[in-house]
Design an enzyme around this catalytic site. Structure first.
Site, PDB file in Angstrom:
ATOM      1  N   HIS A   1       0.818  -1.215   0.000  1.00 62.94           N
ATOM      2  CA  HIS A   1       0.000   0.000   0.000  1.00 62.94           C
ATOM      3  C   HIS A   1       0.855   1.270   0.000  1.00 62.94           C
ATOM      4  CE1 HIS A   1      -3.422   2.549   0.251  1.00 62.94           C
ATOM      5  NE2 HIS A   1      -2.990   3.097   1.370  1.00 62.94           N
TER       6      HIS A   1
ATOM      7  N   HIS B   1       2.730  11.907   1.864  1.00 62.88           N
ATOM      8  CA  HIS B   1       3.149  10.656   2.505  1.00 62.88           C
ATOM      9  C   HIS B   1       4.660  10.402   2.452  1.00 62.88           C
ATOM     10  CE1 HIS B   1      -0.997   9.733   3.180  1.00 62.88           C
ATOM     11  NE2 HIS B   1      -1.279   9.714   1.897  1.00 62.88           N
TER      12      HIS B   1
HETATM   13 FE   LIG Z   1      -3.715   5.030   2.068  1.00 58.03          FE
END
Ligand SMILES: [Fe+2]
Length: 430
Positions: A294, A304
C-alpha cells in the site's frame, strides 16, 4: 510579424512540452467529486444476495462472497449455461459487530474445479431473482490485469470502474484502501454494492491500506475487522497465517500481496513468510513476479513522505524482492500516478523492480498534486490525475503496462511501456 509569431508559437510548443515532461501539467485536472452512497435496491427482501464478489482460490477454484440482511443459506449453485446449475456448494456464514453496527450475514463458498477461460453462471442463497456470471482467468499466458488503488466511492470512482469494465481484464489487483468507510460501516455495504457489477464477474484480488485498519481505542481495539470479514483472500493456499499477506499464481505470474500495516521487520512473521514464499518461486512456471503493497517505497510526490510503512518496510524487505528478481511493485496510498525505472536501494538498477504508484482510483480525499522538484532521475513519469492501470502480460518475456487517465469521463492512455521479465535477462541471473 511572421518571425515573432513563429517564435511565440515555438515558445508555446516548448512550454507545453516542458510542462508535459514535468508531470503532464498541460492537462487541466478537474476537481474532486462527492462521495456516492449506493443503497440496497432490493425491496426489503432480507434473504436477497447483495455485494457479490469473487476471488481466486488455487489454480482452478473461485470464492464467491455475498451478504444478506437476514438469514439465508450459504449456497452457490453454478453451471456453464444460464439457469442450468449442475453443481452446488454450501459454504459458511459469519458476521461482525463494530460499535453499534451489526453486519448482515456474510456468506462465502469456494466452488470448483473450474475450467480456465470459461464463463460460469451462478446464483447465491438459491435466490432465483439474481443470476450472476463470471469468467475464469486463462491457465496460460497471455493474461490481462486491471490495477487500481485507493478506490473509494465517488463520482470519479464510478468513472474509473466504467473504464476498467471496458478493458477486457481477467483479474483485478487492488493495492489497498478500498471503501474509505473510515469507521462508518454502512459505507462498506455501499462499496460492496458499488463494485458488485465488476467484482461478481471477474476475480478481485486485494490487499489492505491504512483506511482498512479502523481501530478505535476502547470502542473497537481490533484492527482490520471489516476488511477481514468482507474481503477474505486465499492466504492458507500460500502457507500464510494471515489474511493480510498472501500470494497466488495465475497464468504464469506469481503475485505477492503484502501488508503495509502489519509487522514487516526481519523478525516478523510476514518477513519470514515472504522470504519462504519467494524462495519457492519456480521461474519456469511463473516467469513473472509482481508485488503489491500500500505505502510506496519510491515516491516523489510531497504526500506521505517519510512514513515508517514506506521507509522501514523498504529497508527491511527491499533486499528480498531484489534477490528474487521481482519484476514490478505496485503501490497506492499517494493519490496520483508515478512510474519509476528499475530501481534498487535508491538508484537505477536493471535487475531491480519497476515501482509504480497507482493510488488514483477516485477516492473522496482528492488528488495529491504537489511533487518534489527537481524530478528524481529514477522517476520516469508522474501525474496527479485519477485513472487506472492495465498490465497485459503477453508471454514469458514481455508485458505491456499502460496507465489510463480519467480525462473528464473518457479513459485516455497517458503512459505506456513494454517491460521485459527479469527472469529472461541473463545479466540478472542470481
Ligand atoms: Fe492510504
Amino acid at each position: 510579424m511572421r518571425a515573432p509569431m513563429m517564435t511565440r508559437l515555438a515558445l508555446l510548443a516548448l512550454m507545453a512540452a516542458a510542462a508535459f515532461a514535468a508531470g503532464g501539467a498541460a492537462y487541466h485536472r478537474p476537481g474532486q467529486r462527492p462521495a456516492v452512497f449506493i443503497r440496497n435496491s432490493d425491496d426489503g427482501d432480507s434473504a436477497s444476495p447483495q455485494q457479490v464478489h469473487t476471488s481466486l482460490v488455487g489454480q482452478d477454484k473461485m470464492r464467491i462472497s455475498w451478504i444478506t440482511q437476514g438469514s439465508a443459506p450459504p449456497t452457490v449453485e453454478y453451471g456453464k449455461s444460464p439457469g442450468a446449475y449442475q453443481d452446488s456448494v454450501t459454504g459458511n456464514t459469519t458476521s461482525y459487530k463494530y460499535a453499534l453496527y451489526n453486519s448482515g450475514e456474510i456468506h462465502e463458498a469456494v466452488i470448483g474445479p473450474l475450467e480456465p477461460n470459461m464463463v460460469y453462471y451462478y446464483r447465491c442463497s438459491s435466490d432465483s431473482t439474481r443470476e450472476f456470471s463470471f469468467k475464469t482467468p486463462p491457465a496460460q499466458l497471455p493474461i490481462n490485469f486491471a490495477i487500481v488503488g485507493d478506490l473509494g466511492q465517488t463520482g470519479w470512482t464510478k468513472s474509473t470502474l466504467q473504464h476498467i469494465a471496458q478493458s477486457n481484464y481477467d483479474v483485478l489487483l487492488l493495492p489497498g484502501d478500498l471503501s474509505y468507510a473510515d469507521f462508518y460501516q454502512p459505507w462498506w455495504d455501499s462499496f460492496g454494492r458499488l463494485v458488485e457489477p465488476l467484482a461478481s464477474q471477474r476475480p478481485w484480488m486485494v490487499t489492505q491500506g491504512n483506511h482498512e485498519i479502523e481501530k478505535m481505542p476502547v470502542i473497537h481495539p481490533e484492527s482490520f475487522t471489516s476488511y477481514n470479514a468482507r474481503w477474505r483472500m486465499p492466504y492458507e493456499d500460500s502457507s500464510s497465517d494471515s489474511n493480510l499477506y498472501y500470494s497466488f499464481d495465475v497464468a504464469g505470474v506469481h503475485i505477492v500481496m503484502l501488508g503495509s500495516y502489519t509487522d514487516f521487520d526481519p523478525s516478523s512473521a510476514q518477513y519470514k513468510w515472504l522470504q519462504a514464499d519467494l524462495g519457492k518461486v519456480d521461474r519456469t512456471r511463473t516467469p513473472w513476479i509482481v508485488v503489491l503493497i500500500h505505502a510506496p517505497w519510491y515516491n516523489s510526490n510531497t504526500a506521505h513522505q517519510g512514513e515508517k510503512e514506506s521507509v522501514r518496510m523498504k529497508a527491511s524487505m527491499e533486499g528480498l524482492l531484489y534477490q528474487a528478481r521481482v519484476d514490478v511493485v505496485f503501490a497506492g496510498h499517494v493519490h496520483a500516478y508515478e512510474r519509476f525505472t528499475h530501481v534498487y536501494n535508491g538508484v537505477a538498477n536493471d535487475c531491480g523492480p519497476v515501482h509504480i504508484t497507482i493510488g488514483d482510483g477516485g477516492n473522496r480525499e482528492g488528488l495529491a498534486k504537489r511533487y518534489m522538484n527537481p524530478t528524481p532521475s529514477i522517476s520516469v513519469f508522474r501525474e496527479a490525475s485519477f485513472g487506472h492501470g492495465q498490465l497485459q502480460v503477453a508471454n514469458a518475456t514481455h508485458a505491456l503496462w499502460t496507465w489510463h487517465r480519467n480525462d473528464n469521463d473518457e479513459a485516455v492512455e497517458a503512459d505506456s511501456i513494454w517491460l521485459t521479465s527479469l527472469s529472461s535477462n541473463p545479466a540478472c541471473k542470481s
